[in-house]
Design an enzyme around this catalytic site. Structure first.
Site: not given
Length: 823
Positions: A785, A751, A678
């Site tokens: 994610h 995601d 991330s």
């Protein structure tokens, strides 16, 4: 006449075409070899038994131990998914598409540590169990292929039973909760008379449109939004629930009101009122469900409207770091039959407005007639409240956005006009100064409140310190505002507070672990350990991964070039020989700070049991790497402009980490890789673009072009139009031509995180590739994610290890001018 040359040319062309076709099939076959697996030692760790999690009964006599399924098969993720209004719904179950579930449940007696294995249905997928307030029953959901069931168990014998003829709707809101009578459950049901789901039309009804005029409304880059009228219909169909009361003994069901989309529902302590937030049209194509128009109402248990707190419009004009106007943070006061408490902004929700007070806290008692009473006003933004169980005790906090400062005040809701007393005041980033959180307990009415023992309350915290986290339990005197320590984890173990078992804080449950011992639950009595008496083990879970005990780890602190204190946890592989320089992985995630003193504070603990789960970078230890874990990358500066020197500060931090590991003799500075997930992936790409410190990088699920997140990112408050140079400067996409080290991009194709659309990795891959860089892009079907599927986890680990083995561990010497330098 036959043209021989033309014939030969034609034959050659056809043969070439055939060869090209064969080659294409060969390349396709090579590329499509299925999910890869890492080495067997890694697979053994992934297959290790899962340590159960504990939920203590409100009666303090039993514990429910739930054993989760850590890695569901990819088939679970392949279930149908509707991406609507920020939600992901499985239409087959009318519940969330992806969720955590347990596969085993055990009831443990605290008194004698005896256990009862709960007899669950075959193939059970159990949601988190919830105790009734008297501790005599517990309830949980079970998700099947075609719906969600509700089960109830009794703590006396551990028997469970399914409540018949109901289908839980868990797509939106709370699926169920206990009523204060400890017998009845408030549930959300799929409406009994619901018609078949809307079908898409092959012919459009009309164009899809959006319009705005003169309204300022910054929009974050949300995922899974509504896009069409058909999406609107689907969302309304699956999110609409029928509230009902169901008797857990007889199964008698009583419907409450009409079906609606319930964002939240909260039962009053008197059991006679329900606080509800109902979503309504018009829905938005720019915002998720939590911003949709809503009616906040109080109903009686027959479904009759008793009071309307607010009818709120779409929250599409909330400033960055601002709040909505109108009532928010609404809840019941836990110690009164039916007293509503809520917060309202006094600054229009705009943090940039200069006002004496930003918020006020209001109360209104049943029957909800007349004007509300103002409990207090906060100078800064309201940041939460906790209620005591007697004497009207309330702890109210506010947060100063500019200083990143939090304060907590004590007051009595029963004494009007009394000036609140300041109890705690600190930087929200000051982990060393965190006093802990008040310990609460479940009251007989089902509400939670701060446990009070005379003038004392109890505080539990992580206990961050220069030597690492050492969790604690304190008792705090409300009159003197002095704390007394009841327990602190010793320096050679990691032991955290779980639950109190008495009112005076002398008996409590902890979770105990160490580098050489697996996590287990223990019963502690204050004073007994000091007197030499052993603490009582409540569980005896075996060490599921003894092969990891040979891993060594230590906390390492150092200063970077500008004097800011930094740290990392150094992990060394099993069998490491002192003085051996190893290929090294730096894994990090940058954080912003307003001052160097808090930026240098240590987090985490080296005394925890080493557990390696998911696609963790710690698996590199089993392949002979050293790990600089959580290498701090502080970005220090004023909140409005802190990112102006983002690039310079992360490069400086990375260099200091490598220099320290090199000084210690554990790292080969010519064989160092960097990685992150991330925002850590964003950091990784920037480090490769702006330095030659690393031989390769791994960037998972990141965002690399900040012009695609124009209304801010992380703690950045300025928009692209306010700070265009900054957005360009920190975007590695804009300097992709400078990335001359191999980089592996990994991204979930589904995601769901704000800002990290898969297109970020796709375009970044194309940018690096287009400039001749060495780059690989792996996209993960069905993954969000965070990655979940067993096959996915295995494949990601294979990719990561293969990449660094090739470009870090076995990297050839590099050109002299590129040797470990910062650009």
């Amino acid at each position: 006449m036959l043209n021989v040359s033309s014939v030969i040319s034609s034959l050659v062309t056809k043969r070439a075409a055939v060869l090209i076709l064969i080659a294409a099939f060969a390349v396709g076959a090579a590329a499509q070899q299925g999910y890869k697996k890492p080495s067997q030692d890694i697979l053994d760790i992934l297959s290790a038994a899962v340590t159960p999690t504990a939920t203590v009964s409100p009666a303090q006599d039993n514990i429910l131990l739930a054993t989760g399924l850590r890695y569901p098969p990819i088939a679970d993720l392949a279930q149908p998914m509707l991406r609507l209004a920020g939600l992901r719904i499985n239409p087959n179950t009318n519940g969330p598409h992806r969720y955590q579930y347990a596969v085993a449940l055990t009831l443990k007696r605290i008194s004698d540590s005896s256990e009862i294995k709960i007899d669950l249905p075959p193939g059970a997928k159990i949601g988190a169990p919830q105790w009734s307030a008297d501790g005599k029953q517990f309830a949980f959901t079970n998700t099947t292929d075609s719906g969600i069931e509700l089960w109830v168990g009794d703590s006396a014998g551990g028997k469970v039973r399914m409540l018949k003829a109901i289908a839980i709707n868990a797509a939106e809101g709370d699926p169920f909760q206990w009523m204060p009578d400890n017998r009845t459950l408030l549930v959300q049901l799929v409406p009994a008379e619901r018609r078949p789901a809307p079908s898409p039309s092959s012919v459009p009804r009309e164009p899809n449109w959006q319009e705005s005029s003169g309204k300022v409304g910054p929009v974050r880059t949300f995922q899974d939004l509504l896009k069409t009228f058909y999406d609107e219909d689907l969302f309304e169909y699956y999110a609409t629930s029928q509230l009902a009361l169901i008797d857990s003994s007889s199964g008698k069901l009583t419907e409450v009101g009409q079906p609606a989309i319930f964002l939240s529902q909260d039962v009053a302590p008197d059991g006679q009122h329900l606080l509800l937030a109902r979503l309504r049209r018009p829905f938005s194509y720019l915002y998720p469900d939590i911003s949709f128009p809503r009616d906040v109402e109080i109903w009686d248990t027959k479904g009759k409207l008793a009071y309307k707190l607010a009818s709120l419009p779409l929250a599409d004009q909330v400033p960055i770091d601002g709040v909505v106007t109108g009532p928010r943070s609404y809840r019941w006061r836990p110690t009164e039959p039916a007293t509503l408490v809520w917060v309202e902004a006094l600054d229009g929700g705009d943090p940039k407005k200069k006002v004496a007070h930003r918020d006020r806290v209001l109360m209104l008692k049943a029957p909800f007639a007349g004007s509300p009473t103002e409990l207090t006003r906060t100078e800064h933004r309201f940041a939460g409240s906790s209620w005591g169980e007697r004497n009207g005790l309330a702890l109210v906090s506010d947060f100063d956005r500019d200083r990143r400062w939090i304060r907590t005040f004590m007051m009595s809701a029963d004494k009007r006009g009394e000036t609140p007393t300041l109890v705690w005041s600190r930087s929200v980033q000051d982990r060393y100064g965190d006093p802990g959180s008040p310990v609460t307990r479940q009251l007989p009415n089902g509400e939670r409140a701060i446990l009070q023992n005379g003038d004392w309350i109890f505080l539990a915290g992580t206990g961050s310190s220069p030597e690492g986290d050492r969790p604690f339990l304190d008792r705090f005197n409300l009159q003197t505002q002095k704390a007394e320590r009841l327990f602190r984890s010793d320096a050679n173990h990691y032991e955290s507070f779980v639950a109190l078992l008495d009112d005076d804080g002398k008996k409590f449950i902890t979770r105990h672990e160490s580098p050489m011992a697996a996590p287990n639950y223990y019963l502690r009595t204050v004073g007994e350990a000091a007197a030499g008496a052993p603490i009582k083990a409540l569980t005896n879970f075996p060490d599921a991964t003894p092969q990891l005990r040979g891993i060594k780890k230590q906390l390492v602190t150092y200063k970077r070039a500008d004097g800011v204190q930094c740290s990392f946890t150094l992990y060394l592989p099993p069998g490491y020989k002192q003085g051996t320089r190893l290929p090294t992985v730096v894994w990090a995630y940058p954080l912003e700070f307003t001052d160097p003193s808090t930026a240098g504070q240590v987090t985490g603990s080296t005394q925890r049991s080493t557990q390696i789960v998911g696609p963790s970078h710690l698996f590199f230890l089993l392949q002979g790497y050293a790990i600089l874990d959580n290498a701090t990358m502080p970005v220090v500066g004023e909140p409005e402009t802190v990112n102006n020197t983002y690039v310079e500060q992360i490069v400086m931090s990375a260099k200091s980490a490598i220099d320290k590991a090199n000084e210690m003799g554990v790292t080969d500075p010519e064989r160092v890789g960097v990685g992150g997930h991330s925002y850590g992936a964003f950091m990784t790409a920037n480090l490769l673009a702006h330095s030659d410190l690393f031989r390769a990088g791994i960037a998972r699920s990141g965002a690399y072009n900040r012009t695609l997140t124009p209304f801010g990112f992380q703690s950045e408050r300025r928009t692209l139009w306010e700070a265009p140079e900054l957005y360009i400067k920190v975007s590695p996409f804009m300097v992709a031509h400078k990335i001359n080290e191999p980089i592996l991009f990994i991204h979930g194709e589904a995601d769901d995180n704000t800002g990290t659309f898969p297109i970020q990795s796709e375009r970044m891959y194309q940018a690096v590739r287009g400039h001749g860089g060495t780059v690989r892009l792996v996209t993960l079907p069905l993954e969000a994610h965070g990655y979940a599927g067993r096959e996915t986890i295995e494949h990601v680990l294979y990719e990561m290890i293969d990449w660094f083995d090739k470009y870090v561990k076995n990297a050839p010497p590099r050109a002299k001018q590129q040797t470990a330098v910062a650009n």
